[in-house]
Structure formats: structure tokens, C-alpha cells
Design an enzyme around this catalytic site. Structure first.
Site, short mmCIF file in Angstrom:
data_model
loop_
_atom_site.label_atom_id
_atom_site.label_comp_id
_atom_site.label_asym_id
_atom_site.label_seq_id
_atom_site.Cartn_x
_atom_site.Cartn_y
_atom_site.Cartn_z
N ASP A 32 50.34 77.79 57.77
CA ASP A 32 49.52 76.93 57.07
C ASP A 32 48.10 78.07 56.91
O ASP A 32 48.08 78.93 57.56
CB ASP A 32 48.89 76.14 58.52
CG ASP A 32 48.06 74.80 57.99
OD1 ASP A 32 48.61 73.73 58.14
OD2 ASP A 32 46.95 75.23 57.45
N ASN A 89 51.90 63.89 60.26
CA ASN A 89 51.23 62.77 59.91
C ASN A 89 51.65 62.10 58.59
O ASN A 89 52.23 62.42 57.70
CB ASN A 89 49.83 63.26 59.41
CG ASN A 89 49.04 63.84 60.52
OD1 ASN A 89 48.67 63.19 61.59
ND2 ASN A 89 48.53 65.01 60.41
N VAL A 100 48.11 66.04 52.68
CA VAL A 100 49.05 66.60 51.62
C VAL A 100 50.06 65.56 51.60
O VAL A 100 50.98 65.16 52.28
CB VAL A 100 49.42 67.86 51.71
CG1 VAL A 100 50.29 68.24 50.58
CG2 VAL A 100 48.35 68.89 51.87
N HIS A 104 55.66 66.80 55.52
CA HIS A 104 55.75 68.13 56.24
C HIS A 104 55.62 67.97 57.73
O HIS A 104 55.19 67.13 58.30
CB HIS A 104 54.53 69.22 55.66
CG HIS A 104 53.41 68.35 55.97
ND1 HIS A 104 52.78 67.48 54.87
CD2 HIS A 104 52.18 68.48 56.51
CE1 HIS A 104 51.73 67.00 55.17
NE2 HIS A 104 51.10 67.70 56.43
N HIS A 106 54.21 69.98 60.92
CA HIS A 106 53.43 71.02 61.69
C HIS A 106 54.19 71.57 62.91
O HIS A 106 54.40 70.82 63.86
CB HIS A 106 51.97 70.65 62.09
CG HIS A 106 51.26 70.13 61.11
ND1 HIS A 106 50.11 70.84 60.51
CD2 HIS A 106 51.08 69.08 60.45
CE1 HIS A 106 49.66 70.29 59.47
NE2 HIS A 106 50.25 69.12 59.57
P1 5GP Z 1 48.16 67.11 57.04
O1 5GP Z 1 46.55 66.97 57.27
O2 5GP Z 1 48.62 66.58 55.78
O3 5GP Z 1 49.04 66.80 58.06
O4 5GP Z 1 48.28 68.68 56.94
C1 5GP Z 1 48.15 69.53 55.68
C2 5GP Z 1 47.97 70.90 55.97
O5 5GP Z 1 48.52 71.77 54.89
C3 5GP Z 1 46.72 71.46 56.76
O6 5GP Z 1 46.84 71.76 58.03
C4 5GP Z 1 46.20 72.41 55.46
O7 5GP Z 1 45.49 73.47 56.30
C5 5GP Z 1 47.41 72.92 55.03
N1 5GP Z 1 47.33 73.44 53.61
C6 5GP Z 1 46.45 72.73 52.70
N2 5GP Z 1 46.60 73.30 51.44
C7 5GP Z 1 47.28 74.59 51.84
C8 5GP Z 1 47.75 75.74 50.97
O8 5GP Z 1 47.61 75.62 49.80
N3 5GP Z 1 48.64 76.56 51.54
C9 5GP Z 1 49.07 76.24 52.69
N4 5GP Z 1 49.77 77.33 53.39
N5 5GP Z 1 48.70 75.38 53.44
C10 5GP Z 1 47.66 74.53 53.19
#
Ligand code: 5GP
Length: 121
Positions: A32, A89, A100, A104, A106
Site C-alpha cells: 500500500d 471494504n 478504489v 482488494h 488489506h
Molecule cells: P480502500 O479505501 O479502497 O479500502 O483502500 C484503498 C487503498 O489503496 C488505500 O489504503 C490507499 O492507500 C491505497 N492506494 C491508493 N492509490 C494507490 C496507488 O497508486 N498505489 C498503491 N500501492 N496503493 C494505493
């Protein structure tokens, strides 16, 4: 409907770089960019699924097998197979937030860097 221009779709297509941990035919994992702990890896299927339920309902048996194998191998590589937090999520609400729209999980372990609520809200 799946958004083909989401950031993880671009990472999977190789249009945006990432720090990869593990990859197989149908899944991959990468660090991340904004970790909340010393170990914070994202595990994704390569196919177009916007959240976990779409993946579970629609992915082939091989895609599902590769996804869980990728998650397990990643936990092994990161030395957290005996202790970690797994978060997925789905959509947005008062205490969860999927920023996103590509499924995915975490994988979080080790020392805390930020509040857990930073990814769960
Ligand atoms: P969500 O909020 O959708 O559960 O988690 C999305 C995660 O993607 C967040 O923890 C954020 O830090 C990570 N993230 C967003 N953009 C990028 C990116 O361009 N590269 C990487 N490696 N992680 C990202």
C-alpha cells in the site's frame, strides 16, 4: 458496473508502477502506498471485479483459487501467517470506505503507523 480506469486496474495493466510482493496467473499483491502499519499489503484479483461479493459470485474456480493462494503466499512472505488483520471494504458507509472500486483485501500486521480507522472509515 466496473470502472476500467480505477488505479488498481492501471497497476494490474502495468500502466502505473507498484512494489509487488507476489503474483500468480490470476492475482497479485503489492505494498500500500500509504501504509497504516509496518506491513500493509493489498491483494487483488487481476480480473475486473469491483468488490468482494462480485468476485465471489462471478469469478471462476481458478481465479478464486489463485486469489486465496496469493493471499496465503503473501502472508507467508511477510511473516504474518500466524497473526494479521484482513480487511475488505465494500462500498461506502459510516464506518467503512472503499476508495478504489476494484476488489482488494488489506493484509495488515506489525507495528502501527496510523489509526486503523484511516482505512476503515
Ligand atoms: P480502500 O479505501 O479502497 O479500502 O483502500 C484503498 C487503498 O489503496 C488505500 O489504503 C490507499 O492507500 C491505497 N492506494 C491508493 N492509490 C494507490 C496507488 O497508486 N498505489 C498503491 N500501492 N496503493 C494505493
Amino acid at each position: 458496473m466496473y470502472d476500467k480506469n480505477n488505479i488498481f486496474a492501471k497497476i494490474i495493466r502495468g500502466e502505473i508502477p507498484c512494489n509487488r510482493v507476489y503474483e500468480n496467473d490470476f492475482a497479485m499483491s503489492f505494498y500500500d502506498v500509504n501504509p497504516i502499519a509496518s506491513t500493509h499489503v493489498l491483494v487483488v484479483p487481476k480480473g475486473e471485479y469491483k468488490n468482494m461479493f462480485e468476485f465471489v459470485n462471478n469469478a471462476s474456480a481458478q481465479e478464486q483459487a489463485d486469489f486465496w493462494s496469493c493471499l496465503t503466499e503473501t502472508a507467508r512472505i511477510e511473516n504474518c501467517i500466524d497473526g494479521c488483520n484482513l480487511i475488505a471494504n465494500v462500498g461506502n458507509g459510516t464506518f467503512f470506505y472503499q476508495s478504489v472500486p476494484h476488489f482488494h483485501i488489506h493484509l495488515i500486521a506489525g507495528d502501527k503507523k496510523q489509526d486503523f480507522s484511516d482505512i476503515a472509515k
